[in-house]
Every structure is written in C-alpha cells, then in structure tokens.
Design a protein around this motif. Sequence first.
Motif, PDB file in Angstrom:
ATOM      1  N   THR A 141     -78.638  28.179 -17.965  1.00 34.10           N
ATOM      2  CA  THR A 141     -78.164  27.326 -16.601  1.00 34.10           C
ATOM      3  C   THR A 141     -76.652  27.679 -16.392  1.00 34.10           C
ATOM      4  O   THR A 141     -76.287  27.920 -17.369  1.00 34.10           O
ATOM      5  CB  THR A 141     -78.649  25.954 -16.751  1.00 34.10           C
ATOM      6  N   GLY A 142     -76.485  27.431 -15.066  1.00 36.15           N
ATOM      7  CA  GLY A 142     -75.198  27.564 -14.733  1.00 36.15           C
ATOM      8  C   GLY A 142     -74.842  29.062 -14.460  1.00 36.15           C
ATOM      9  O   GLY A 142     -75.679  30.096 -14.529  1.00 36.15           O
ATOM     10  N   TYR A 143     -73.417  29.345 -14.145  1.00 35.42           N
ATOM     11  CA  TYR A 143     -72.970  30.900 -13.796  1.00 35.42           C
ATOM     12  C   TYR A 143     -72.016  31.199 -14.816  1.00 35.42           C
ATOM     13  O   TYR A 143     -71.360  30.437 -15.542  1.00 35.42           O
ATOM     14  CB  TYR A 143     -72.146  30.685 -12.505  1.00 35.42           C
ATOM     15  N   THR A 144     -72.129  32.464 -15.233  1.00 32.99           N
ATOM     16  CA  THR A 144     -71.125  33.344 -16.015  1.00 32.99           C
ATOM     17  C   THR A 144     -70.587  34.418 -15.189  1.00 32.99           C
ATOM     18  O   THR A 144     -70.887  34.701 -14.128  1.00 32.99           O
ATOM     19  CB  THR A 144     -71.800  33.667 -17.286  1.00 32.99           C
ATOM     20  N   LEU A 145     -69.449  34.835 -15.830  1.00 31.35           N
ATOM     21  CA  LEU A 145     -68.667  35.959 -15.161  1.00 31.35           C
ATOM     22  C   LEU A 145     -68.938  37.030 -15.800  1.00 31.35           C
ATOM     23  O   LEU A 145     -69.156  37.137 -16.923  1.00 31.35           O
ATOM     24  CB  LEU A 145     -67.065  35.488 -15.328  1.00 31.35           C
ATOM     25  N   LEU A 146     -68.991  38.307 -15.012  1.00 30.54           N
ATOM     26  CA  LEU A 146     -69.271  39.650 -15.749  1.00 30.54           C
ATOM     27  C   LEU A 146     -67.982  40.271 -15.251  1.00 30.54           C
ATOM     28  O   LEU A 146     -67.156  40.430 -14.589  1.00 30.54           O
ATOM     29  CB  LEU A 146     -70.269  40.328 -14.362  1.00 30.54           C
ATOM     30  N   THR A 161     -64.946  29.107 -18.881  1.00 26.50           N
ATOM     31  CA  THR A 161     -63.755  28.512 -19.639  1.00 26.50           C
ATOM     32  C   THR A 161     -63.135  29.489 -20.511  1.00 26.50           C
ATOM     33  O   THR A 161     -62.045  28.961 -21.197  1.00 26.50           O
ATOM     34  CB  THR A 161     -64.716  27.154 -20.525  1.00 26.50           C
ATOM     35  N   ASP A 162     -63.755  30.478 -20.931  1.00 25.40           N
ATOM     36  CA  ASP A 162     -62.755  31.502 -21.717  1.00 25.40           C
ATOM     37  C   ASP A 162     -62.012  32.272 -20.906  1.00 25.40           C
ATOM     38  O   ASP A 162     -61.065  32.987 -21.388  1.00 25.40           O
ATOM     39  CB  ASP A 162     -63.937  32.571 -22.420  1.00 25.40           C
ATOM     40  N   LEU A 163     -62.118  32.343 -19.521  1.00 21.90           N
ATOM     41  CA  LEU A 163     -61.373  33.272 -18.849  1.00 21.90           C
ATOM     42  C   LEU A 163     -59.974  32.544 -18.511  1.00 21.90           C
ATOM     43  O   LEU A 163     -58.730  33.301 -18.834  1.00 21.90           O
ATOM     44  CB  LEU A 163     -61.973  33.239 -17.315  1.00 21.90           C
ATOM     45  N   ILE A 164     -59.821  31.307 -18.191  1.00 23.32           N
ATOM     46  CA  ILE A 164     -58.836  30.222 -17.996  1.00 23.32           C
ATOM     47  C   ILE A 164     -58.739  29.437 -19.122  1.00 23.32           C
ATOM     48  O   ILE A 164     -59.521  28.473 -19.563  1.00 23.32           O
ATOM     49  CB  ILE A 164     -58.861  29.699 -16.675  1.00 23.32           C
ATOM     50  N   ILE A 165     -57.523  29.546 -20.037  1.00 24.75           N
ATOM     51  CA  ILE A 165     -57.416  28.660 -20.899  1.00 24.75           C
ATOM     52  C   ILE A 165     -56.341  27.744 -20.834  1.00 24.75           C
ATOM     53  O   ILE A 165     -55.320  28.161 -20.417  1.00 24.75           O
ATOM     54  CB  ILE A 165     -57.107  29.311 -22.321  1.00 24.75           C
ATOM     55  N   SER A 166     -56.638  26.360 -21.164  1.00 21.66           N
ATOM     56  CA  SER A 166     -55.436  25.422 -20.791  1.00 21.66           C
ATOM     57  C   SER A 166     -55.310  24.611 -22.121  1.00 21.66           C
ATOM     58  O   SER A 166     -56.308  24.467 -22.771  1.00 21.66           O
ATOM     59  CB  SER A 166     -55.952  24.648 -19.510  1.00 21.66           C
ATOM     60  N   GLY A 167     -54.051  23.849 -22.120  1.00 22.48           N
ATOM     61  CA  GLY A 167     -54.199  22.866 -23.366  1.00 22.48           C
ATOM     62  C   GLY A 167     -53.023  21.938 -22.905  1.00 22.48           C
ATOM     63  O   GLY A 167     -52.198  21.906 -22.294  1.00 22.48           O
ATOM     64  N   GLN A 168     -52.886  21.061 -23.740  1.00 24.12           N
ATOM     65  CA  GLN A 168     -51.867  19.762 -23.860  1.00 24.12           C
ATOM     66  C   GLN A 168     -51.355  19.109 -25.273  1.00 24.12           C
ATOM     67  O   GLN A 168     -52.538  19.188 -26.026  1.00 24.12           O
ATOM     68  CB  GLN A 168     -52.388  18.514 -22.803  1.00 24.12           C
ATOM     69  N   THR A 169     -50.386  18.903 -25.640  1.00 23.96           N
ATOM     70  CA  THR A 169     -50.024  18.312 -26.648  1.00 23.96           C
ATOM     71  C   THR A 169     -48.797  17.580 -26.418  1.00 23.96           C
ATOM     72  O   THR A 169     -48.256  17.857 -25.441  1.00 23.96           O
ATOM     73  CB  THR A 169     -49.901  19.405 -27.626  1.00 23.96           C
ATOM     74  N   SER A 201     -56.284  31.406 -29.984  1.00 16.93           N
ATOM     75  CA  SER A 201     -56.191  32.127 -28.543  1.00 16.93           C
ATOM     76  C   SER A 201     -55.140  31.450 -27.676  1.00 16.93           C
ATOM     77  O   SER A 201     -54.801  32.122 -26.582  1.00 16.93           O
ATOM     78  CB  SER A 201     -57.731  32.178 -27.815  1.00 16.93           C
ATOM     79  N   GLN A 202     -54.706  30.350 -28.047  1.00 17.65           N
ATOM     80  CA  GLN A 202     -53.814  29.575 -27.050  1.00 17.65           C
ATOM     81  C   GLN A 202     -52.323  29.740 -27.431  1.00 17.65           C
ATOM     82  O   GLN A 202     -51.505  29.283 -26.753  1.00 17.65           O
ATOM     83  CB  GLN A 202     -54.009  28.167 -27.140  1.00 17.65           C
ATOM     84  N   ILE A 203     -52.117  30.620 -28.596  1.00 17.49           N
ATOM     85  CA  ILE A 203     -50.818  30.818 -28.930  1.00 17.49           C
ATOM     86  C   ILE A 203     -50.732  32.373 -28.949  1.00 17.49           C
ATOM     87  O   ILE A 203     -51.302  32.969 -29.301  1.00 17.49           O
ATOM     88  CB  ILE A 203     -50.430  30.498 -30.484  1.00 17.49           C
ATOM     89  N   PRO A 204     -49.638  33.078 -28.469  1.00 21.05           N
ATOM     90  CA  PRO A 204     -48.201  32.378 -27.847  1.00 21.05           C
ATOM     91  C   PRO A 204     -48.561  31.746 -26.539  1.00 21.05           C
ATOM     92  O   PRO A 204     -49.450  32.131 -25.865  1.00 21.05           O
ATOM     93  CB  PRO A 204     -47.199  33.402 -27.943  1.00 21.05           C
ATOM     94  N   LEU A 205     -47.762  30.701 -26.268  1.00 17.30           N
ATOM     95  CA  LEU A 205     -47.736  30.237 -24.887  1.00 17.30           C
ATOM     96  C   LEU A 205     -47.472  31.216 -23.727  1.00 17.30           C
ATOM     97  O   LEU A 205     -46.662  32.133 -24.275  1.00 17.30           O
ATOM     98  CB  LEU A 205     -46.841  28.756 -24.737  1.00 17.30           C
ATOM     99  N   PRO A 206     -47.810  30.997 -22.623  1.00 21.68           N
ATOM    100  CA  PRO A 206     -47.539  32.018 -21.665  1.00 21.68           C
ATOM    101  C   PRO A 206     -45.903  31.764 -21.273  1.00 21.68           C
ATOM    102  O   PRO A 206     -45.350  31.096 -21.462  1.00 21.68           O
ATOM    103  CB  PRO A 206     -48.433  31.760 -20.620  1.00 21.68           C
TER     104      PRO A 206
END
Length: 265
Positions: A141-146, A161-169, A201-206
Amino acid sequence: MKKTLQNTVKVGAVIALMLSAGAVSAQTITGDIAKAENANAGKVDGAVRVIDNKGTIKYLQSSNGITTLTNTTNNVTTTTWQLGGTLASDTEINAATKDFKITLEAGATTAEKAGRFILNGIKAKSGVAATEIKTDGTAGTGYTLLVRDEETGAVKKMLATDLIISGQTYFTATDGQEKFLVTTANGDATNGLGSEAMVDSQIPLPNFDKVWVYRNGAKLIAGLDYTIDDVNTSQINLITVDAGPTITNDWKVYAGDIIEVQYYK
C-alpha cells in the motif's frame, strides 16, 4: 545531464510498472481474435494472406502495439511490421530472470543528442507514502519512489522516508559549555551527548543550510553563533557554540540551558 536523468527515471518508471505490477491481465492468449480486413495496398494493420506447404490459406495480422503497413506504390506485395501502435488489451512482459533494457544514449556525444523516452497523459493522484517495500511479490500500500542504481543501471524502489532524512536531539548544558557532540552512541542530555542517538546514515550532519541550532528555543546564527566540525565522520559531529563578550556574541551558556539541534538531509 538533467535531461538524461529525467529520461532515465521515466524509463525506469515504465519498466518498474511492467515488471512489478500486481495481478493484471496479460495480452490475449486464449479464445479467438477477429480477422482484420485483408492487407491490400496502403492498408494499415491488415491481415496478410499466406499459404502453408499444403496450400491451406492462412492469415497473419498484428495487434496490441504492433503496426503493419502494406506498401501503396513500390513493392505492393511487401507488408512491414513495426513496433508501435495502440494496445487492444492489458499487456504484460515477464522478464523472468533476464534483464529488460532500453538504451537511450548509445552513440550520443551529448545529452541533447541522446534518444528520449517520453510519457504522455500521466495523471496526478494524491496518496500516502508507503511504510515498507514488499519483496515477497504481494501487493503493498502507498507510494514508493523509483531510483536508478548508477553502478548497475537497475531501477529500484525507495521509501520516501529514506530519501529525506531528518533528526533532532538536545543537550542540557553545563555552565560555560561550548562543545556538544552529535553522535551515534546512546547518551542523555546531561553527559555531553545528545538526548537521542543518531543512526550512521544521519552522520555527518549536512551543511549549515540544513542544520538549525537553538538555545532555549531561540535560533542561533549559523557560522556566527556556532560551527559544525567533523570529529569522526562515521560516528560523531561536534557543534561548537561561539559565545563570548564580543558585540555579536555577547552571551554565554549557563547551566541548565537547552541546546537543541535539528536537521534534514
């Protein structure tokens, strides 16, 4: 290169739709298909009359995306079969264990001279992003990216959710603390590590334009109030707060201050 990338993604979309579709009806493989008109001179998609080795009259005709044309003037006994036309029924191409490729750039010296793969009539449709990618052949179900694997050229699916990664601490600072480690290690807000550990995958920071640092809810200015340094690119990033007595940095970090880091990439 932009055109080439767009073309490649479009090709990938078509191939993926053909190869990863769920339960669909294939082209007609049972029953009867009505005979077309005879392939006279100038006739498009006519039935070509032939005889077998015993003289039985039979007919060959095209359908489902294959077009035939019988010549009008020269060589009127010649009928040419061509790729292209209108589908008469749902169609499936099963690649089984073989590669299915469409090459657009063979012999092209620039992207502008490369062949193009164009999709017309695509309809916009709203929906929600998929939360998992099915690998067992069942419908999800739902959409994925090619996306295209640049190493192999294969078209693959990716979760949004794998294309755009975000985080907070966040950190609870000590008096005068200036260095704050964003790390993959487990930590808490009082031991110099962030309150939430980050995955690899979230390190290093952008870069600065994708990182926001706040002190007690007030946004600090990138490059002026803080810097971002790589300590170990696979595990740790260092946020250094530049507080001091100068006019532009006339503040300091006090015990109990909350330093929050937000980012996306």
